[in-house]
Scaffold this motif. Sequence first.
Motif, PDB file in Angstrom:
ATOM      1  N   MET A   1      21.118 -14.456 -42.327  1.00 24.74           N
ATOM      2  CA  MET A   1      20.066 -14.034 -41.405  1.00 24.74           C
ATOM      3  C   MET A   1      18.995 -13.268 -42.162  1.00 24.74           C
ATOM      4  N   SER A   2      17.728 -13.524 -41.814  1.00 23.08           N
ATOM      5  CA  SER A   2      16.618 -12.893 -42.521  1.00 23.08           C
ATOM      6  C   SER A   2      16.628 -11.382 -42.329  1.00 23.08           C
ATOM      7  N   THR A   3      16.355 -10.646 -43.412  1.00 23.79           N
ATOM      8  CA  THR A   3      16.249  -9.195 -43.345  1.00 23.79           C
ATOM      9  C   THR A   3      14.832  -8.751 -43.670  1.00 23.79           C
ATOM     10  N   SER A   4      13.895  -9.686 -43.631  1.00 21.66           N
ATOM     11  CA  SER A   4      12.497  -9.392 -43.896  1.00 21.66           C
ATOM     12  C   SER A   4      11.725  -9.462 -42.588  1.00 21.66           C
ATOM     13  N   TYR A   5      10.915  -8.448 -42.319  1.00 25.05           N
ATOM     14  CA  TYR A   5      10.181  -8.360 -41.064  1.00 25.05           C
ATOM     15  C   TYR A   5       8.704  -8.065 -41.336  1.00 25.05           C
ATOM     16  N   GLN A   6       7.864  -8.445 -40.384  1.00 24.17           N
ATOM     17  CA  GLN A   6       6.450  -8.097 -40.446  1.00 24.17           C
ATOM     18  C   GLN A   6       6.209  -6.978 -39.432  1.00 24.17           C
ATOM     19  N   VAL A   7       5.667  -5.856 -39.872  1.00 21.02           N
ATOM     20  CA  VAL A   7       5.415  -4.728 -38.974  1.00 21.02           C
ATOM     21  C   VAL A   7       3.965  -4.288 -39.084  1.00 21.02           C
ATOM     22  N   LYS A   8       3.492  -3.635 -38.020  1.00 23.42           N
ATOM     23  CA  LYS A   8       2.165  -3.034 -38.022  1.00 23.42           C
ATOM     24  C   LYS A   8       2.317  -1.535 -38.223  1.00 23.42           C
ATOM     25  N   VAL A   9       1.482  -0.968 -39.080  1.00 23.75           N
ATOM     26  CA  VAL A   9       1.555   0.463 -39.360  1.00 23.75           C
ATOM     27  C   VAL A   9       0.256   1.129 -38.910  1.00 23.75           C
ATOM     28  N   LYS A  10       0.382   2.156 -38.082  1.00 19.32           N
ATOM     29  CA  LYS A  10      -0.787   2.898 -37.610  1.00 19.32           C
ATOM     30  C   LYS A  10      -0.787   4.280 -38.242  1.00 19.32           C
ATOM     31  N   LYS A  13      -6.567   6.733 -37.304  1.00 15.43           N
ATOM     32  CA  LYS A  13      -7.376   5.686 -36.678  1.00 15.43           C
ATOM     33  C   LYS A  13      -7.201   4.325 -37.351  1.00 15.43           C
ATOM     34  N   GLU A  14      -6.470   4.307 -38.462  1.00 16.41           N
ATOM     35  CA  GLU A  14      -6.317   3.080 -39.228  1.00 16.41           C
ATOM     36  C   GLU A  14      -5.099   2.276 -38.761  1.00 16.41           C
ATOM     37  N   LEU A  15      -5.254   0.933 -38.717  1.00 10.69           N
ATOM     38  CA  LEU A  15      -4.156   0.048 -38.366  1.00 10.69           C
ATOM     39  C   LEU A  15      -3.987  -0.977 -39.481  1.00 10.69           C
ATOM     40  N   TYR A  16      -2.772  -1.037 -40.038  1.00  5.39           N
ATOM     41  CA  TYR A  16      -2.458  -1.987 -41.109  1.00  5.39           C
ATOM     42  C   TYR A  16      -1.514  -3.046 -40.537  1.00  5.39           C
ATOM     43  N   ILE A  47       7.639   8.466 -41.059  1.00  4.13           N
ATOM     44  CA  ILE A  47       7.470   7.153 -40.438  1.00  4.13           C
ATOM     45  C   ILE A  47       8.289   7.061 -39.160  1.00  4.13           C
ATOM     46  N   MET A  48       7.597   6.747 -38.057  1.00  7.68           N
ATOM     47  CA  MET A  48       8.237   6.639 -36.752  1.00  7.68           C
ATOM     48  C   MET A  48       8.285   5.174 -36.331  1.00  7.68           C
ATOM     49  N   LEU A  49       9.436   4.736 -35.817  1.00  6.87           N
ATOM     50  CA  LEU A  49       9.589   3.388 -35.298  1.00  6.87           C
ATOM     51  C   LEU A  49      10.207   3.474 -33.910  1.00  6.87           C
ATOM     52  N   LYS A  50       9.365   3.177 -32.893  1.00  4.69           N
ATOM     53  CA  LYS A  50       9.793   3.259 -31.492  1.00  4.69           C
ATOM     54  C   LYS A  50      10.477   4.590 -31.185  1.00  4.69           C
ATOM     55  N   ALA A 470      -5.018  12.984 -44.742  1.00  5.83           N
ATOM     56  CA  ALA A 470      -4.194  14.094 -44.274  1.00  5.83           C
ATOM     57  C   ALA A 470      -3.207  14.519 -45.347  1.00  5.83           C
ATOM     58  N   GLN A 471      -2.841  15.811 -45.336  1.00  5.55           N
ATOM     59  CA  GLN A 471      -1.877  16.326 -46.305  1.00  5.55           C
ATOM     60  C   GLN A 471      -0.492  15.766 -46.018  1.00  5.55           C
ATOM     61  N   GLU A 472      -0.187  15.632 -44.715  1.00  2.54           N
ATOM     62  CA  GLU A 472       1.059  15.002 -44.322  1.00  2.54           C
ATOM     63  C   GLU A 472       0.736  13.969 -43.266  1.00  2.54           C
ATOM     64  N   ALA A 473       1.135  12.731 -43.493  1.00  6.19           N
ATOM     65  CA  ALA A 473       0.745  11.656 -42.601  1.00  6.19           C
ATOM     66  C   ALA A 473       1.880  11.251 -41.687  1.00  6.19           C
ATOM     67  N   LYS A 474       1.575  11.138 -40.425  1.00  2.00           N
ATOM     68  CA  LYS A 474       2.528  10.608 -39.469  1.00  2.00           C
ATOM     69  C   LYS A 474       2.159   9.144 -39.226  1.00  2.00           C
ATOM     70  N   MET A 475       3.069   8.256 -39.587  1.00  4.23           N
ATOM     71  CA  MET A 475       2.803   6.826 -39.451  1.00  4.23           C
ATOM     72  C   MET A 475       3.736   6.212 -38.445  1.00  4.23           C
ATOM     73  N   GLU A 476       3.171   5.357 -37.595  1.00  5.83           N
ATOM     74  CA  GLU A 476       3.962   4.687 -36.575  1.00  5.83           C
ATOM     75  C   GLU A 476       4.003   3.197 -36.874  1.00  5.83           C
ATOM     76  N   THR A 477       5.200   2.629 -36.782  1.00  9.44           N
ATOM     77  CA  THR A 477       5.346   1.189 -36.993  1.00  9.44           C
ATOM     78  C   THR A 477       5.803   0.515 -35.726  1.00  9.44           C
ATOM     79  N   GLU A 478       5.454  -0.764 -35.621  1.00  7.75           N
ATOM     80  CA  GLU A 478       5.903  -1.534 -34.450  1.00  7.75           C
ATOM     81  C   GLU A 478       6.156  -2.968 -34.864  1.00  7.75           C
TER      82      GLU A 478
END
Length: 478
Positions: A1-10, A13-16, A47-50, A470-478
């Motif tokens: 089973m694949s263990t590679s995923y595509q996620v969006k990182v916010k 104001k930037e979205l990757y 890094i936050m995920l859900k 930012a000195q410390e970045a909070k990043m959200e993934t989905e």
Amino acid sequence: MSTSYQVKVKWGKELYPDIELNTDEPPMVFKAQLFALTGVQPHRQKIMLKGATIKEDSWDGLKLKNLELPVGIKNLGNTCYLNAVVQCLKTVPELHKSIKEFKPKKTDSSASGGSGVASAMTMVEVDSGSLLTLAIQDCYRTIDSGKTAIPLVLVNLFRSTFPRFAEQGEQGMYMQQDASECWTELMRLLQQEVPAIDKEKTVKNFSSSLIDQFFCGEYSCEWKCVENEEEEVTHTTDKFQQLMCHITQDVKYLHTGLVARMQENITKKSAALDRDAVYTKKSKISRLPAYLAVEMVRFFYKEKEAVNAKILKDVKFPMVLDVFDLCTPELQKKLAPIRAKYKDMEERQLEEERAKKRGKPLSPSEKPKTKSLPFSFEDDFGSNNSGFYQLQAVLTHQGRSSSSGHYVGWVRWRGGEWLKCDDDEVTPVTEEDILKLSGGGDWHCAYILLYGPRILEMLDEEGKEEGKPAQEAKMETE
């Protein structure tokens, strides 16, 4: 089973979009990727995920869904040649959109006899070309909805419209067909069926259909009689829908084959000599289409075996194609202003790559804002105004003759990502995989290359935003 995923990182104001996350590797590898994009040190990333925070050394407790890839087209028995062509043409956004919005031409025929009401009634008839275009439309709509297309109507209509593709073998099974011939027939059909976009903005000779606008170019040709020096040189113009790369012993690169095709010797009737004579025909491109199809002429007829045998030779092709030197001096002069601007874009991209290699990538706030410029001349919608093209689809053949073997479409998906469309099996591949399709053996060989406009990204001073990372970045993934 694949263990590679595509996620969006916010991040702020930037979205990757479309960042790869591989759970076979420790979270630090993913953080290193984000560092390369944002400039934020891994130890400062949260890094936050859900709602759950990614741990330092494991992915425990995280729920991820596999990447949902586009779907393909079912093979209904030696129909891979048609599937591959349909997938490659789908990569042209203007054509894709126009086919999905297509409405058939209607022919009204009045019913005769009967009452006044009955005689005023009309029967609506749709011609075979419109029906076939509607079948392609249904195929595209099905794929876009996330369902595998089962093209029963498309295949039946294609075979009835073009009977030579309905050839059957001794056992009654439909035979494999040549994808290049299929490509040519479908383009002729769509040329008749799909109307032009913004017709008034296009040069008159190329405004009759969308295919004329976006796929047709023009040669300026010079004819000189080899056998009669005194005969006056004549000039003609020819339209083309694709360039041809003849593969000879000297051709190792696509560009070499294209250049060689621009001069040829042709025998035709000489009015001055009153007989057939040899002429040198020199061609230069006077109009470049937005989308450039190139056929690698890999097949030749072998009389002994009565088959179209294949030339397996390795011929390299580029991801970015420059055809400036194939153009007339007049067109080169028109291309020059836009071409100069590409140098600025390339230097900017090169500097970003250097910064990454130094371990100091530019943060989003440090990267200049850019905007895309039109790829057509203002007075010729559907043209190419630079001479630069980017590869966006490859149709390959695997086997030894055009009427056997297997055809596959390889298409650019998102940015630098590619997909292998092998009928209903669609899998992600890399640019390196695409470049290996150049031939040289029994692996898939490029047969038709489809190049699209290379988009010019210019600095957008008005959209530039100032700020500090930012000195410390909070990043959200989905």
